[in-house]
Design a protein around this motif. Structure first.
Motif, PDB file in Angstrom:
ATOM      1  N   ASP A 114      40.483  34.758  44.206  1.00  0.00           N
ATOM      2  CA  ASP A 114      39.869  35.942  43.977  1.00  0.00           C
ATOM      3  C   ASP A 114      38.446  35.966  44.299  1.00  0.00           C
ATOM      4  O   ASP A 114      37.501  35.273  43.969  1.00  0.00           O
ATOM      5  N   ARG A 115      38.384  36.970  45.562  1.00  0.00           N
ATOM      6  CA  ARG A 115      36.883  37.063  46.128  1.00  0.00           C
ATOM      7  C   ARG A 115      36.016  37.899  45.412  1.00  0.00           C
ATOM      8  O   ARG A 115      35.409  38.782  45.873  1.00  0.00           O
ATOM      9  N   GLN A 116      35.951  37.200  44.109  1.00  0.00           N
ATOM     10  CA  GLN A 116      34.893  37.783  43.206  1.00  0.00           C
ATOM     11  C   GLN A 116      33.723  36.922  42.676  1.00  0.00           C
ATOM     12  O   GLN A 116      33.591  36.171  43.639  1.00  0.00           O
ATOM     13  N   GLY A 117      32.945  37.189  41.690  1.00  0.00           N
ATOM     14  CA  GLY A 117      31.779  36.149  41.399  1.00  0.00           C
ATOM     15  C   GLY A 117      30.484  36.489  42.422  1.00  0.00           C
ATOM     16  O   GLY A 117      30.167  37.193  43.122  1.00  0.00           O
ATOM     17  N   PRO A 118      29.731  35.550  42.127  1.00  0.00           N
ATOM     18  CA  PRO A 118      28.419  35.520  42.524  1.00  0.00           C
ATOM     19  C   PRO A 118      28.437  35.444  44.119  1.00  0.00           C
ATOM     20  O   PRO A 118      27.225  35.923  44.832  1.00  0.00           O
TER      21      PRO A 118
ATOM     22  N   TYR B  77      32.691  36.440  51.399  1.00  0.00           N
ATOM     23  CA  TYR B  77      33.993  36.114  51.840  1.00  0.00           C
ATOM     24  C   TYR B  77      34.460  37.100  52.724  1.00  0.00           C
ATOM     25  O   TYR B  77      34.224  38.556  52.481  1.00  0.00           O
ATOM     26  N   GLY B  78      35.418  36.973  53.633  1.00  0.00           N
ATOM     27  CA  GLY B  78      36.191  37.862  54.684  1.00  0.00           C
ATOM     28  C   GLY B  78      37.193  38.419  53.719  1.00  0.00           C
ATOM     29  O   GLY B  78      37.663  37.880  52.752  1.00  0.00           O
ATOM     30  N   ARG B  79      37.855  39.629  53.951  1.00  0.00           N
ATOM     31  CA  ARG B  79      38.718  40.185  53.168  1.00  0.00           C
ATOM     32  C   ARG B  79      40.168  39.660  53.590  1.00  0.00           C
ATOM     33  O   ARG B  79      40.417  39.093  54.495  1.00  0.00           O
TER      34      ARG B  79
END
Length: 265
Positions: free
Chosen positions: A254-258, A263-265
């Motif tokens: 999950d490319r979330q967080g601080p 991060y790339g898609r």
């Protein structure tokens, strides 16, 4: 690193007239010195990094890259230990390649570590260390819990690296067996995540892309370098997140967080 640090453009994949992948552009190689900035960023981001999911104490064997030793993985191992993992060095000195010699030694190491702890071993490999990690997962799926690679050239044309000639000279081994290369680039029997950067100055980033599979994924860290990806704060967070998955469970990162912007898609 966090995206705001640099504004470099993403290079197109380098290919020669035959369509084969080529090593990264020399300009990217010269820019590899920014790895020190990534280490500094991870030190500054320590409070954020410690918000990552806690470890469950299972053993994690960390394998260094070509010409590197356990010194290079100290920040990564220290971070994983502080999160609650049993992070171990490879304890084989400088990584001089020698795939066909080292694979048997590393197999014994995984067997011993599993026997000592009674738990499956996760493998984190930086560059060439990730190639070793994938091999170990193929031959010991009953002992390996998961694999995370950092800038590891295991797919496509693994010769597309600026370290090829040096590797051949240092390893003193002939060309890899094509069947071995096909196996390393294929599906793994355990959850596996390949973390890479399109600004890699040592290996062509396309050699780090795993095949689509229910238990495999690739995670791009923007603006990272090859020599710094193992200490890059966004990469460290991703490693911790992947290791925190329950045994036998795989869900895409999950490319979330601080560090979401890194991060790339």
């Amino acid at each position: 690193m966090v995206e705001a640090t640099m504004g470099a453009a993403r290079p197109r994949p380098r290919r020669d007239d035959s369509g084969e992948l080529r090593p990264p552009h020399p300009a990217l190689t010269l820019a590899e010195g920014r790895g020190w900035m990534e280490l500094a960023a991870s030190l500054a981001a320590r409070p954020l990094l410690m918000r990552a999911p806690a470890g469950d104490g299972h053993p994690v064997l960390v394998l260094p890259g070509f010409l590197a030793s356990d010194r290079s993985t100290v920040p990564l191992r220290r971070y994983l230990s502080e999160l609650g993992y049993d992070a171990r060095p490879w304890a084989e000195g400088q990584n001089l390649g020698r795939f066909y010699k080292m694979r048997d030694r590393l197999s014994e190491k995984v067997i011993t570590l599993h026997r000592q702890t009674g738990r499956k071993v996760s493998l984190v490999g930086w560059s060439l260390g990730g190639v070793f990690a994938r091999y170990l997962a193929l031959v010991h799926p009953e002992l390996v819990r998961s694999v995370v690679t950092l800038g590891s050239p295991f797919a496509a044309d693994i010769q597309a690296t600026n370290a090829r000639r040096l590797y051949e000279a240092m390893s003193q081994e002939g060309p890899p067996n094509p069947d071995d290369l096909a196996a390393l680039a294929g599906d793994l029997p355990v959850p596996n995540s390949s973390i890479y950067t399109k600004l890699d100055g040592i290996v062509n980033w396309r050699t780090c892309i795993s095949r689509p599979a229910p238990n495999a994924e690739t995670i791009e860290v923007k603006l990272a370098s090859h020599v710094g990806i193992g200490v890059n704060p966004a990469a460290l967070w991703a490693v911790a997140d992947r290791l925190a998955q329950p045994q036998g469970v795989f869900k895409p990162f999950d490319r979330q967080g601080p560090f979401a912007l890194a991060y790339g898609r």
